[in-house]
Design an enzyme around this catalytic site. Sequence first.
Site, short mmCIF file in Angstrom:
data_model
loop_
_atom_site.label_atom_id
_atom_site.label_comp_id
_atom_site.label_asym_id
_atom_site.label_seq_id
_atom_site.Cartn_x
_atom_site.Cartn_y
_atom_site.Cartn_z
N GLU A 139 49.28 24.19 14.59
CA GLU A 139 49.95 25.23 13.79
C GLU A 139 51.23 25.72 14.44
O GLU A 139 52.15 26.16 13.75
CB GLU A 139 48.99 26.40 13.53
CG GLU A 139 47.85 26.07 12.58
CD GLU A 139 46.64 25.43 13.26
OE1 GLU A 139 46.73 25.09 14.46
OE2 GLU A 139 45.60 25.26 12.60
N PHE A 201 32.99 34.62 11.26
CA PHE A 201 33.43 33.35 11.82
C PHE A 201 34.92 33.12 11.48
O PHE A 201 35.32 33.25 10.34
CB PHE A 201 32.57 32.20 11.26
CG PHE A 201 33.03 30.85 11.73
CD1 PHE A 201 32.99 30.51 13.08
CD2 PHE A 201 33.55 29.92 10.83
CE1 PHE A 201 33.44 29.28 13.53
CE2 PHE A 201 34.00 28.68 11.28
CZ PHE A 201 33.94 28.36 12.63
N GLN A 202 35.69 32.82 12.49
CA GLN A 202 37.14 32.57 12.37
C GLN A 202 37.90 33.75 11.79
O GLN A 202 38.86 33.58 11.06
CB GLN A 202 37.41 31.28 11.59
CG GLN A 202 36.93 30.06 12.38
CD GLN A 202 37.43 28.74 11.83
OE1 GLN A 202 37.62 28.60 10.63
NE2 GLN A 202 37.63 27.79 12.71
N LYS A 251 39.69 34.64 1.45
CA LYS A 251 39.15 33.52 0.68
C LYS A 251 38.71 33.94 -0.73
O LYS A 251 38.93 33.21 -1.70
CB LYS A 251 37.95 32.92 1.45
CG LYS A 251 37.45 31.64 0.82
CD LYS A 251 36.41 30.96 1.67
CE LYS A 251 36.01 29.65 0.97
NZ LYS A 251 35.17 28.83 1.79
N MET A 558 65.04 24.61 35.03
CA MET A 558 65.73 25.90 35.04
C MET A 558 65.07 26.87 36.02
O MET A 558 65.77 27.62 36.72
CB MET A 558 65.75 26.50 33.63
CG MET A 558 66.57 27.74 33.52
SD MET A 558 68.26 27.50 34.11
CE MET A 558 69.13 27.19 32.58
C1 LIG Z 1 56.49 28.54 26.63
C2 LIG Z 1 57.34 28.79 27.83
N1 LIG Z 1 56.79 28.87 29.06
C3 LIG Z 1 57.57 29.10 30.15
C4 LIG Z 1 58.91 29.26 30.03
C5 LIG Z 1 59.80 29.56 31.25
N2 LIG Z 1 60.78 28.45 31.43
C6 LIG Z 1 62.06 28.52 31.02
S1 LIG Z 1 62.93 27.13 31.30
C7 LIG Z 1 61.61 26.39 32.03
C8 LIG Z 1 61.71 25.00 32.56
C9 LIG Z 1 61.86 23.97 31.50
O1 LIG Z 1 61.62 22.70 32.04
P1 LIG Z 1 62.00 21.40 31.25
O2 LIG Z 1 61.47 21.44 29.87
O3 LIG Z 1 61.63 20.20 32.05
O4 LIG Z 1 63.58 21.52 31.10
P2 LIG Z 1 64.70 21.50 32.27
O5 LIG Z 1 65.00 22.91 32.63
O6 LIG Z 1 64.14 20.73 33.42
O7 LIG Z 1 65.87 20.83 31.62
C10 LIG Z 1 60.50 27.26 32.06
C11 LIG Z 1 59.19 26.95 32.67
C12 LIG Z 1 59.43 29.20 28.71
N3 LIG Z 1 60.74 29.37 28.47
N4 LIG Z 1 58.64 28.92 27.65
#
Ligand SMILES: Cc1ncc(C[n+]2csc(CCOP(=O)(O)OP(=O)(O)O)c2C)c(N)n1
Length: 663
Positions: A139, A201-202, A251, A558
């Site tokens: 979803e 449920f759900q 429902k 990042m």
């Molecule tokens: C759902 C979620 N969890 C954690 C983060 C924190 N976060 C921001 S950028 C990042 C790293 C992303 O890694 P990747 O997809 O390999 O991209 P890259 O930065 O290496 O290009 C994280 C963990 C986020 N933005 N979204």
Amino acid sequence: MRKVLRKSYNQQKHHQEITGYEIFVRCLAAEGVELIFGYPGASTIGIYDILYDPNAAKTKKLETTDGTTSNNRRNIAMTPTKAHDNHQGKLMTGAEVFVRCLVEEGVDTLFGYPGGVVIGIYDVLHDLTHIKHILTRHEQGATHAAEGYSKATGKPGVVLVTSGPGATNAVTGIADAYMDSIPLVVFTGQVVTKLIGNDAFQEVDIVGITRPITKHNYLVKDVNDLAKTIKAAFYIATTGRPGPVLVDLPKDVLAAKTVFEYPKTISLRSYNPIVEGNSKQIKKAADMINEAKRPLLYVGGGVISSNASTEVRALADKLRAPITTTLHGLGAYPEQSKLSLGMLGMHGTWYSNMAVDQCDVLIAIGARFDDRVTGKVEAFAKNAKKIHIDIDPTAISKNVPADVPIVGDVKRVVKQLLELVMPLDTKEWLKAIDGWKAEHPLRYKQDGSLRAQHVIDKLGEITNGEAIVVSDVGQSQMWTAQFFKWKHPRTQITSGGLGTMGFSLPAAMGAAFGRSDLPVVCISGDGGFQMNIQEMATIAQNNLPLKIFIINNGFLGMVRQWQELFWKKRYSHTQITSPDFVKLAESYNIRGLRVTSPADVETTIKTALKYNEGPILVEFVVVQEENVWPMIPAGQTINEIMDSPEPLEQTHATHKTMIHAKG
Ligand SMILES: Cc1ncc(C[n+]2csc(CCOP(=O)(O)OP(=O)(O)O)c2C)c(N)n1
Ligand SMILES: [Mg+2]
């Protein structure tokens, strides 16, 4: 599983001042917690630093708790909507009413996933050709797909999911749409009305859960209210500042019968978005602009969502004023033009941030002065008078006080403004900006190794901006924003406000369902790709001609960059492994390619763009420790901006930038 907390941790550092991060870890240790299942991000990076164990990564049997280590086309012919099929006045079930309402609204694509309480709706959909239902694999995928569809087409995205886990799985996408002002109408199934509140449920209180992340939400208790509630939901989602609206459908309401009447118009007592700007305020803004020596347009996603790019382009061109955009504003103004400064903010261009600092009149249009743009708010555009045009009165002066606030639809307001302003003499101002462009272009090191910036730069060059590019979150997202040559509105799709990793694959899928006039390219990091990887199956099942580019740097890049710059290179839980992406693609019957050398970038991108038999995935194995430059550290000012440490002559400066620099 690895023991992440040492039992002795709590005994250390008695009576010392400690950080909140440390308190957090100590509390868990005191509670006897030995394992944390997690995923790092900017707000928890300090906790991850405490959990850092440099030796752990070397242990073979390490299993990190983020679950990352194991040692390693279509052209769907839509049946034209029969808007008024003469079903008005007929007796029908709630499920039939629901589907008829979608037909009346002109909905042609619905993203969803069935379940017990919505089975009646799925039964009606079975015979219906008016609406194409896309069965996603999760979803969350359905909500992001609806976002991508909406961003690419300008139409509302529509989602249908079941109660309980179906509804909660949709929550991230709803929050994402709320933060990025995307019109979604999300229908959730609910248990029968007499069981609501009984822990049936759900059952989940999805109206309660989504109250702070929807523009509005409804629980329909009576089948006689169903049609008018759906009408209101579409109206609220798509007017004013757009956003998601949720409608919860028990429902028994779907099973009950009523006479179908779809209201032609709607008026809601407490909801009247202001679209016309105040003419006195517009005149005041025009007077201020006409006096400007160093004007700057700062343009956000509101310009794209109100389809105001033509007017904004005309304004910049008439004034001869430079223009910078937010992440969501990219595409509002062609970056091929001399007046374009590209993106501003934390990872914006050096020269756009400098222009913000030096301008004397800042014209903010459909932008919200978000913290990734402003850094330290008190220092943002400190030399400028500020005009702020936005449809949402609560966005104005929320972060930065406006000297001339104008509430209204930006398309209408800018049209009026255009008639009142004069061309300005900005020669000196543009010359100064050109100097900055020449000194501080976007650039990347050229040393024979493969870099993400090179891939995106080439993609921009080969497509000449004629593509819809959907990026994920992280370094790959920022490089995409920086290095692609944005040309048209609605071609840049990304998760900006919430910054949801895993957004790009389903959102690109949704965009490809909505648009077949341009190639759709998904650009994802290796981490983000694995967050909604299941949508590969939806893409394969529908044989969507999607181009999936994975920028594989082996890191949550990042966060790693922040750890490198601000946490002494302690790479706590940011090194990740991935499946063999090429084999993975093949297992879905999707063509897979891998690029490891810069020499193969151009030909492989061309191959991917030409490939029209279905989806294609390309993995780019790039250097691991590369940073996004420039960077203004969070909450700081232009004085703290860090630019690429590479000397200009050892880098490739982007084509778009050099055009500017040459004037
Ligand atoms: C759902 C979620 N969890 C954690 C983060 C924190 N976060 C921001 S950028 C990042 C790293 C992303 O890694 P990747 O997809 O390999 O991209 P890259 O930065 O290496 O290009 C994280 C963990 C986020 N933005 N979204
Ligand atoms: Mg990565």
